[in-house]
Design an enzyme around this catalytic site. Structure first.
Site, short mmCIF file in Angstrom:
data_model
loop_
_atom_site.label_atom_id
_atom_site.label_comp_id
_atom_site.label_asym_id
_atom_site.label_seq_id
_atom_site.Cartn_x
_atom_site.Cartn_y
_atom_site.Cartn_z
N SER A 147 3.42 5.78 10.45
CA SER A 147 2.14 6.66 10.88
C SER A 147 1.53 5.61 12.11
O SER A 147 2.01 4.44 12.41
CB SER A 147 0.99 5.99 9.88
OG SER A 147 -0.41 6.41 10.38
N TYR A 160 -3.37 0.10 3.66
CA TYR A 160 -2.70 1.19 4.19
C TYR A 160 -1.99 0.85 5.58
O TYR A 160 -0.80 0.96 5.74
CB TYR A 160 -3.45 2.36 4.13
CG TYR A 160 -2.75 3.62 4.46
CD1 TYR A 160 -1.78 4.30 4.06
CD2 TYR A 160 -2.94 3.97 6.00
CE1 TYR A 160 -1.21 5.54 4.69
CE2 TYR A 160 -2.45 5.00 6.60
CZ TYR A 160 -1.54 5.89 6.21
OH TYR A 160 -0.92 6.92 6.48
#
Length: 268
Positions: A147, A160
């Site tokens: 990401s 995360y």
């Protein structure tokens, strides 16, 4: 649904988290390119629907493995099951992952330990297991889905973001190690993408996402697939995302972290 295996001599792609989002869209692309598929997800009903659709539409073989990658033994179970079925994996796509949202001292530890297992440990474990055969055969591809969160600390999504940073650095490192082996590693780093992820994490109303036009999972998958086939190591979909990923390298870390915090906050 009865799965047939008469054509496992074709190239085969294993995709985790294949029941929805980017994983599903990648499965569509591989199927369209007549790859046989091994689809891994804990949503067995959805996998069954996908397998029926793909086998009829594309004439490929699809093997579904209904497993929860938050369980430590699952990567070894997947590898063993495919060995016993004599299915060789030519492309490994580590797409499965999830996130949570909130202050670290208030978020649920059990959920975060599962997140570490799925996003980080299972990805590493599967890569270790399938990579050896790829290197021995002198051919293979690995696509790890990270990401743009990998490029800076992520307050309110601390665990995360850290898992995605690991995926980025891990992928770049082994891509370098594998030079001249015939095996390539690509890491896909999408920005905010249209999916159920944001609702499930609780950050749909954050400054980062509110009233923002996000890239579709289909577009992200297409860009990732092209990068994989071109042997590109780091793929960042979108010009804006590429620019931001580069800018954070030069800005003061404290400032970068504070900006990330402000974009993650839900404005009331």
């Amino acid at each position: 649904m009865k799965t047939t295996y008469q054509s496992w001599h074709k190239q085969t792609a294993l995709i985790t988290g294949a029941a929805s989002g980017i994983g599903y869209e990648l499965a569509c692309i591989f199927a369209c390119d007549t790859y046989n598929l091994v689809l891994v997800d804990k949503n067995g009903q959805k996998l069954s629907e996908i397998a029926d659709k793909f086998q009829q539409k594309f004439g490929i073989s699809v093997k579904n493995i209904v497993k929860d990658l938050s369980i430590a033994s699952v990567p070894e179970e997947i590898f063993t099951e495919l060995q016993q079925a004599s299915i060789k994996v030519d492309v490994l796509v580590n797409n499965a992952g999830f996130g949570n949202y909130g202050l670290f001292n208030e978020t649920d530890l059990t959920a975060e330990l599962k997140m570490l297992q799925v996003n980080l440990v299972s990805l590493t474990h599967l890569t270790k297991l399938f990579l050896k055969d790829m290197v021995n055969q002198g051919d293979g591809k690995i696509l790890n889905v990270a990401s743009t969160a990998a490029f800076q600390p992520g307050p309110l999504m601390a665990v995360y973001s850290a898992t995605k940073a690991y995926i980025l650095l891990f992928s770049e490192a082994i891509a370098n190690e594998l030079a001249d082996t015939g095996v390539t590693v690509t890491v896909l780093c999408p920005g905010p993408t249209e999916s159920a992820f944001h609702e499930t994490t609780g950050m749909a109303d954050s400054e980062l996402l509110r009233e923002k036009k996000m890239m579709t999972a289909e577009t992200v998958a297409k860009i990732g697939y092209r990068g994989l086939m071109a042997n590109t190591t780091v793929v960042i979909p979108g010009v804006k995302n590429k620019i931001l990923a580069e800018l954070v390298r030069f800005a003061p870390r404290k400032l970068v972290t504070q900006i990330a915090r402000s974009t993650h906050e839900v404005k009331k």
